[in-house]
Design an enzyme around this catalytic site. Sequence first.
Site, mmCIF file in Angstrom:
data_model
loop_
_atom_site.group_PDB
_atom_site.id
_atom_site.type_symbol
_atom_site.label_atom_id
_atom_site.label_comp_id
_atom_site.label_asym_id
_atom_site.label_seq_id
_atom_site.Cartn_x
_atom_site.Cartn_y
_atom_site.Cartn_z
ATOM 1 N N GLN A 297 3.962 8.785 6.191
ATOM 2 C CA GLN A 297 3.193 9.014 7.414
ATOM 3 C C GLN A 297 3.350 10.463 7.869
ATOM 4 O O GLN A 297 4.461 10.948 8.055
ATOM 5 C CB GLN A 297 3.665 8.037 8.510
ATOM 6 C CG GLN A 297 2.816 8.055 9.752
ATOM 7 C CD GLN A 297 1.384 7.556 9.503
ATOM 8 O OE1 GLN A 297 1.167 6.547 8.874
ATOM 9 N NE2 GLN A 297 0.399 8.307 9.996
ATOM 10 N N LYS B 202 -0.072 -0.753 9.543
ATOM 11 C CA LYS B 202 -0.212 -0.834 8.086
ATOM 12 C C LYS B 202 0.702 -1.935 7.537
ATOM 13 O O LYS B 202 0.283 -2.722 6.690
ATOM 14 C CB LYS B 202 0.086 0.529 7.449
ATOM 15 C CG LYS B 202 -1.002 1.566 7.779
ATOM 16 C CD LYS B 202 -0.611 2.990 7.429
ATOM 17 C CE LYS B 202 -1.646 3.986 7.960
ATOM 18 N NZ LYS B 202 -1.235 5.385 7.821
ATOM 19 N N ASP C 162 -2.698 6.819 -0.478
ATOM 20 C CA ASP C 162 -3.324 7.558 0.627
ATOM 21 C C ASP C 162 -4.319 8.582 0.078
ATOM 22 O O ASP C 162 -5.123 9.132 0.833
ATOM 23 C CB ASP C 162 -2.253 8.291 1.462
ATOM 24 C CG ASP C 162 -2.116 7.700 2.862
ATOM 25 O OD1 ASP C 162 -3.050 6.994 3.314
ATOM 26 O OD2 ASP C 162 -1.071 7.935 3.497
#
Length: 291
Positions: free
Chosen positions: A96, A52, A119
């Site tokens: 994450q 990412k 997200d």
Amino acid sequence: MQILDGIAVSAHIKSQIKQETEKLKAEKGKTPHLAAILVGHNPASEAYVGNKVRTCEELGFGSTLLRFEDSITEAQLLEEIKKLNADDKIDGILVQLPLPKHISDNAVINAIDPGKDVDGFHPITQGKMLLGQPSFLPATPYGILLMLEHYNINTAGMHCVVIGRSNIVGTPMTVLMSRNAQPGNATVTICHSKTKDLAAITKTADIIIAAIGRPRFVTADMVKEGAIVIDVGINRIDDATRKSGSRLVGDVDYDNVAPKCSYITPVPKGVGPMTICGLMKNTLEAAKEHV
Ligand code: NAD
């Protein structure tokens, strides 16, 4: 059978994002900036976050990677998120997952400013999505929609069977595939660990979206001729022929299922790169809102 090529599609989408980013910088002096939080040293999480951050560089985004040891407390992590929420430079925040057991995923997700929730996991984001209001879409389902759109796959009226009901993939996928849109307008069935006679249901599917986390779980006898198969799973299995001793496989028994399909995503190089595209598109949109 056509392979839905996550690498080719993501390259195409990334070049569009890059162009839009240059325009945003030139016209508004704004550079999209993604902050990623990584707790601990889970090798898969390290790889995902590394990817990412590299993609941010590739697209001309700014990025900040905050790393913490497993010993960080929930209160400390929430404090870090508060700082990122208040930082005008930061457009998107991703934490994450998975987090260590002593930290609540929900507490952390709920602490993210919904305007920076790239997200797409925050309850406000998912609530808006459910109601069809403009919102960030959860990155993986968003990536899958982008893939279907790219290949002009008309999903209207199809029977879509989603296997898996997680908050980040399976459940939002069912919402998005059933909404009045293209891709969408499908008749959706959601299956999970308590579903009886799964194969009888999957055999009626025009589209199967597998988000289970079990290597090669969907076998050829579960798939009808001509189905579209989207494999979200990422599972590491032993493979003595590889130098590393292991390799990645999806939730679908690709070698045996692929010959029956009209379209199928491989693992790797299918849904994975599309998830990053979804995340990056959300970050660009967040940056436009923050000008
Ligand atoms: P999860 O563990 O939260 O959910 C798994 C789901 O599978 C559950 O809802 C469960 O009910 C269902 N399930 C388990 N056993 C089953 C069975 N025997 N029959 C039917 N359903 C069953 O997983 P998740 O976070 O949704 O992730 C699923 C997979 O997708 C994992 O392999 C994960 O690594 C992968 N993933 C990939 C990406 C990507 O970008 N490609 C993104 C997110 C997750």
